[in-house]
Design an enzyme around this catalytic site. Sequence first.
Site, PDB file in Angstrom:
ATOM      1  CE  LYS A   1      51.123  46.041  33.500  1.00 25.84           C
ATOM      2  NZ  LYS A   1      51.920  46.546  32.302  1.00 25.84           N
ATOM      3  CG  ASP A  51      53.290  55.407  29.598  1.00 25.38           C
ATOM      4  OD1 ASP A  51      53.474  56.769  29.772  1.00 25.38           O
ATOM      5  OD2 ASP A  51      52.809  54.757  30.505  1.00 25.38           O
ATOM      6  CB  ALA A  70      47.850  49.657  42.768  1.00 25.34           C
ATOM      7  CB  ALA A  71      49.055  51.429  37.064  1.00 24.77           C
ATOM      8  CB  SER A  72      44.876  53.838  35.630  1.00 22.55           C
ATOM      9  OG  SER A  72      45.695  53.510  34.544  1.00 22.55           O
ATOM     10  CB  ALA A 100      47.472  45.916  35.665  1.00 22.50           C
ATOM     11  CD  GLN A 101      46.140  44.990  42.405  1.00 23.09           C
ATOM     12  OE1 GLN A 101      45.502  46.044  42.648  1.00 23.09           O
ATOM     13  NE2 GLN A 101      46.148  43.862  43.237  1.00 23.09           N
ATOM     14  CB  VAL A 102      53.156  44.945  39.962  1.00 21.17           C
ATOM     15  CG1 VAL A 102      54.056  43.861  39.644  1.00 21.17           C
ATOM     16  CG2 VAL A 102      52.901  45.747  38.364  1.00 21.17           C
TER      17      VAL A 102
END
Length: 556
Positions: A196, A328, A176-178, A180-182
């Site tokens: 995603k 990135d 879980a990132a800023s 989206a989440q996978v």
Amino acid sequence: MAASRLFKISAKPRAPLRLAAGATFVALVWHTSPSVLSGESTPSLSGETIHRAFDGVARASRAIYAISSIVVDYKYSLWGLPLGSSDYRSKLPEVHLRAAKKLLKLCEANGGFYVKAGQFVSSLRHVPKEYSLILSSLQDQVNPCNINDIKEVIFKSLGEDSLKLFRSFDEKPIAAASIAQVHYGTLRNNQEVAIKVQYPDLEQRMKIDFTTMAILSKSVSMVFPGYKFDQVLSEFKRTISLELDFIQEGTNSERAARNFKKNKSIRIPRVYWDLTTSQVLTMEFCRGSKVDDLEFLKDSGVNTVKVAKALIEAFAEMIFVHGFVHGDPHPGNILVSVEGNKSFSLVLLDHGIYRELDEQFRLDYCKLWKALILLDSQNIINVGKRFGVGKYSKYFPVIFTGRTLESKSALGTQMSKEEKKSLKRELQSLRMEDISSFTESLPPEFLSILRTDGLLSSISSKLGAPRRMRLLAYAKYAIYGLATHSYSNPEKFGLSKFGANMSYLQLRAYIEFMAFLFKIKDIKLSLAVKLKRILREFTKVTQFIYDVLFFSLGTF
């Protein structure tokens, strides 16, 4: 008197805070329901809309308060201190540290795009070290979004029966990132996939957050006229906008896969286009561990320096040959997949942020690196002029290779004490306005590469790779890039690779010869020091014998 003055300072931000809060509320309502403000007949604002509005107000207010307090701290902590004085130099790092800690708290409190902004700033190589150190602790791991909201995004993107397309769908996210989440899942043919899913209402939140950041940037520039952040903010906004389009991310990953199709050590997950939209990306699930997981690499018997070499060469090929660069490369986006018998492949994830380099910029950047390796001051200055940085081009060797234009140190080694002292004196005369001017003058592509190079340097250092390895890899691919500029298709760069290899071998021979001369020089210096030490000891012993004899003779 002093207490009254300080009280007034702390009270000043309140009025702008209230004004910004009101403006933020109106802006959010406008973006969410423009028909309400335009007078059309519509239902009243929903509770969700109002909640988002107040959330936007809170985030903007925190940002304005934090930045205002930082500006006040800089303005009054350094008040009256002559630029470059010992008091100024000792006070400035303290203010940097306090400011960085305040920014960290702001990013953690606001989350989302602010976390991404903090990570972006920490990876820039020209920011004060206090900012890099403090903000690098930001983790792009957040609390997962409610699974019903995630399913709603999937339904809207792929259709009401979309989850039936998967044999299995794990409701617990694997990341879980800023933005989206996978989730892990399997297709009907048992193919493992990673799904995603973008968080809902992200674009509206982005509009508010970037409006706030733009206002703050302009406000800081008004207080400190020499400080310009337009270029950095524009580059950050560009990268985030790219990340929000999963169709573009899928296209980027396929292009990168084509560029590396002959490189067996690089893997890029396949995209399943029938299950992909701008907000949902379904791709091949690849197993592996983060590239900087030293314990995993040790247990797997994988040589960490070889991992670093493969990583550096892959990105050097992107920069100097392909001109299409993953923007990135933090450890979470690069996995090491063990293939057996201590062999491995690198899995590149998250292809949302890419920078396509202008062809002339790519060629100039290749020329810059060849000049950096040779310490060819004239060509470094010439390329710097084409980049638009003028007199600041003399700092390119310091930024990239850790040497100055006048350096007598071998490639990949530390500067001598005298060189460090001289450079320190010169840098102390620079103002933040000079650094800001340098940043704003650089082409946008340069900022992207600086950030990528900073992340790569950090990873390779953690893997135990010597700095010289990275520099030589860049030199090699810079020569490849110059040798293949006539080809529009990077897959064809092998046609002239033989000639490029010969040029590189000549350059490598020169580098090794210079390193040998430096080593001989170091040996001579070391021998001279040892000889002086021996002479001093011999003199002491001689003096001691003389004193003993003189004393003995004196007693008779």
